[in-house]
Write a protein that holds these residues in place. Structure first.
Motif, PDB file in Angstrom:
ATOM      1  N   PHE A  10       0.856  -1.178   0.000  1.00  0.00           N
ATOM      2  CA  PHE A  10       0.000   0.000   0.000  1.00  0.00           C
ATOM      3  C   PHE A  10       0.893   1.229   0.000  1.00  0.00           C
ATOM      4  O   PHE A  10       2.054   1.167   0.397  1.00  0.00           O
ATOM      5  CB  PHE A  10      -0.913   0.012   1.225  1.00  0.00           C
ATOM      6  N   GLN A  11       0.340   2.336  -0.426  1.00  0.00           N
ATOM      7  CA  GLN A  11       1.166   3.538  -0.524  1.00  0.00           C
ATOM      8  C   GLN A  11       0.377   4.771  -0.110  1.00  0.00           C
ATOM      9  O   GLN A  11      -0.826   4.875  -0.370  1.00  0.00           O
ATOM     10  CB  GLN A  11       1.650   3.698  -1.966  1.00  0.00           C
ATOM     11  N   THR A  12       1.056   5.702   0.541  1.00  0.00           N
ATOM     12  CA  THR A  12       0.458   6.986   0.875  1.00  0.00           C
ATOM     13  C   THR A  12       1.565   8.021   0.952  1.00  0.00           C
ATOM     14  O   THR A  12       2.736   7.674   1.116  1.00  0.00           O
ATOM     15  CB  THR A  12      -0.318   6.920   2.211  1.00  0.00           C
ATOM     16  N   LYS A  13       1.213   9.282   0.811  1.00  0.00           N
ATOM     17  CA  LYS A  13       2.185  10.359   0.961  1.00  0.00           C
ATOM     18  C   LYS A  13       2.424  10.617   2.447  1.00  0.00           C
ATOM     19  O   LYS A  13       1.505  10.522   3.263  1.00  0.00           O
ATOM     20  CB  LYS A  13       1.672  11.643   0.285  1.00  0.00           C
ATOM     21  N   GLU A  16       0.155  12.927   4.404  1.00  0.00           N
ATOM     22  CA  GLU A  16      -1.218  12.496   4.703  1.00  0.00           C
ATOM     23  C   GLU A  16      -1.333  11.893   6.104  1.00  0.00           C
ATOM     24  O   GLU A  16      -2.428  11.706   6.622  1.00  0.00           O
ATOM     25  CB  GLU A  16      -1.680  11.479   3.659  1.00  0.00           C
ATOM     26  N   PHE A  32      -5.823   5.180   6.803  1.00  0.00           N
ATOM     27  CA  PHE A  32      -5.051   5.637   5.655  1.00  0.00           C
ATOM     28  C   PHE A  32      -4.978   4.598   4.544  1.00  0.00           C
ATOM     29  O   PHE A  32      -4.813   4.949   3.387  1.00  0.00           O
ATOM     30  CB  PHE A  32      -3.624   5.995   6.094  1.00  0.00           C
ATOM     31  N   LEU A  33      -5.061   3.321   4.918  1.00  0.00           N
ATOM     32  CA  LEU A  33      -4.904   2.248   3.954  1.00  0.00           C
ATOM     33  C   LEU A  33      -6.114   1.318   3.990  1.00  0.00           C
ATOM     34  O   LEU A  33      -6.650   1.032   5.052  1.00  0.00           O
ATOM     35  CB  LEU A  33      -3.633   1.434   4.262  1.00  0.00           C
ATOM     36  N   GLN A  34      -6.488   0.802   2.843  1.00  0.00           N
ATOM     37  CA  GLN A  34      -7.638  -0.101   2.757  1.00  0.00           C
ATOM     38  C   GLN A  34      -7.190  -1.546   2.950  1.00  0.00           C
ATOM     39  O   GLN A  34      -7.250  -2.373   2.058  1.00  0.00           O
ATOM     40  CB  GLN A  34      -8.341   0.078   1.408  1.00  0.00           C
ATOM     41  N   ASN A  75       2.536   3.376  -9.448  1.00  0.00           N
ATOM     42  CA  ASN A  75       1.101   3.669  -9.315  1.00  0.00           C
ATOM     43  C   ASN A  75       0.432   2.590  -8.477  1.00  0.00           C
ATOM     44  O   ASN A  75      -0.155   1.643  -9.007  1.00  0.00           O
ATOM     45  CB  ASN A  75       0.437   3.760 -10.690  1.00  0.00           C
ATOM     46  N   ARG A  77      -2.512   1.567  -6.270  1.00  0.00           N
ATOM     47  CA  ARG A  77      -3.880   2.036  -6.006  1.00  0.00           C
ATOM     48  C   ARG A  77      -4.203   1.971  -4.523  1.00  0.00           C
ATOM     49  O   ARG A  77      -3.526   1.315  -3.741  1.00  0.00           O
ATOM     50  CB  ARG A  77      -4.888   1.240  -6.825  1.00  0.00           C
ATOM     51  N   ARG A  78      -5.261   2.670  -4.136  1.00  0.00           N
ATOM     52  CA  ARG A  78      -5.629   2.791  -2.730  1.00  0.00           C
ATOM     53  C   ARG A  78      -5.866   1.433  -2.067  1.00  0.00           C
ATOM     54  O   ARG A  78      -5.574   1.237  -0.889  1.00  0.00           O
ATOM     55  CB  ARG A  78      -6.898   3.641  -2.611  1.00  0.00           C
ATOM     56  N   SER A  79      -6.387   0.485  -2.841  1.00  0.00           N
ATOM     57  CA  SER A  79      -6.692  -0.842  -2.288  1.00  0.00           C
ATOM     58  C   SER A  79      -5.478  -1.749  -2.280  1.00  0.00           C
ATOM     59  O   SER A  79      -5.565  -2.908  -1.865  1.00  0.00           O
ATOM     60  CB  SER A  79      -7.818  -1.497  -3.087  1.00  0.00           C
TER      61      SER A  79
END
Length: 256
Positions: A10-13, A16, A32-34, A75, A77-79
């Motif tokens: 999973f990825q996030t900035k 955030e 923050f993560l699904q 890239n 994705r949120r999931s």
């Protein structure tokens, strides 16, 4: 990037995730993560867009390794995405950034350690399952550590610690470079007195003045000078650096 035991990423900035004080409880990662309920985060990687690193190097508890280009995770994705295809009952436990010309060290609970060149492992796609990094001699043995040697110096060491609080430092030059997939070399003499190894870290010459922090299963923490852990040969059992109470044991450690 957050990697889970099931082999997903999973990825996030960073911005955030809200900044908070040292004593704050923080927020649940599911905000923050699904992630699913059965997933647990086992590795976290942060890097800038202009990083010198080219690959993500992964290792599982059963000794499988995999190298994938960082650009393949551009890239996420949120999931989440699949980072490695895992065999049944295997767990993704370690992920590190590498340059493509580093060495890798893997250590097992039974005290075996293997060192090989990262270049022995070809880059693979995200869905690939990887290749064997170390051959486990015993069905009950598992990998307890994977570390990267970016640039070796003469004073680099391998720090190992066992469940019953025994530890030592060994010069890294005593671990010759081998081909991946072998059984490795003895990193510590594991006995019922020492208990199995719980982890290993590659230490650098500038870290010898730092402290070693050990945490037990029941939550006891001690902090000692790293240089108080003796420098010994590979086939020795080390000395006691922490004395856990009955029913307790070393759970984790780090250098600060």
């Amino acid at each position: 990037m957050f990697f889970t035991n099931t082999g997903k990423v999973f990825q996030t900035k960073a911005y955030e995730i809200p900044e908070s004080s040292r004593t704050a409880r923080g927020q649940a990662i599911v905000n923050f993560l699904q992630m699913s309920q059965e997933e647990k985060i086992t590795a976290l990687i942060s890097f800038a867009d202009n990083s010198e690193y080219k690959y993500l190097f992964m290792a599982t508890r059963n000794g499988t390794i995999k190298k994938t280009k960082i650009e393949d995770f551009a890239n996420v994705r949120r999931s989440g995405l699949i980072a490695i295809g895992l065999e049944k009952e295997d767990v993704l436990s370690w992920v590190s950034t590498t340059t493509g010309s580093d060495d890798i060290v893997m250590t097992t609970a039974d005290g075996q350690s293997i060192r090989f060149k990262e270049s022995d492992v070809r880059p693979m796609g995200r869905n690939a399952s990887g290749v064997r990094g170390i051959k486990l001699k015993d069905a009950k043995d598992v990998v307890v550590a994977m570390d990267v040697i970016a640039k070796e110096s003469k004073d680099m060491e391998l720090l190992v610690l066992s469940a019953n609080g025994y530890g030592k430092r060994t010069l890294l030059k005593q671990f010759k470079v081998q081909k991946r997939g072998g059984s490795g070399m003895k990193a510590m003499k594991v006995t019922p007195k020492t208990g199995n190894l719980v982890g290993a870290l590659v230490t650098h010459e500038e870290s010898i003045e730092n402290d070693l922090i050990l945490t037990s299963i029941k939550g006891t923490i001690i902090r000692i000078p790293l240089k108080s852990v003796p420098l010994l040969g590979r086939v020795t059992q080390g000395v006691r650096v922490m004395k856990p109470t009955a029913g307790d044991g070393v759970a984790a450690f780090t250098i600060l």
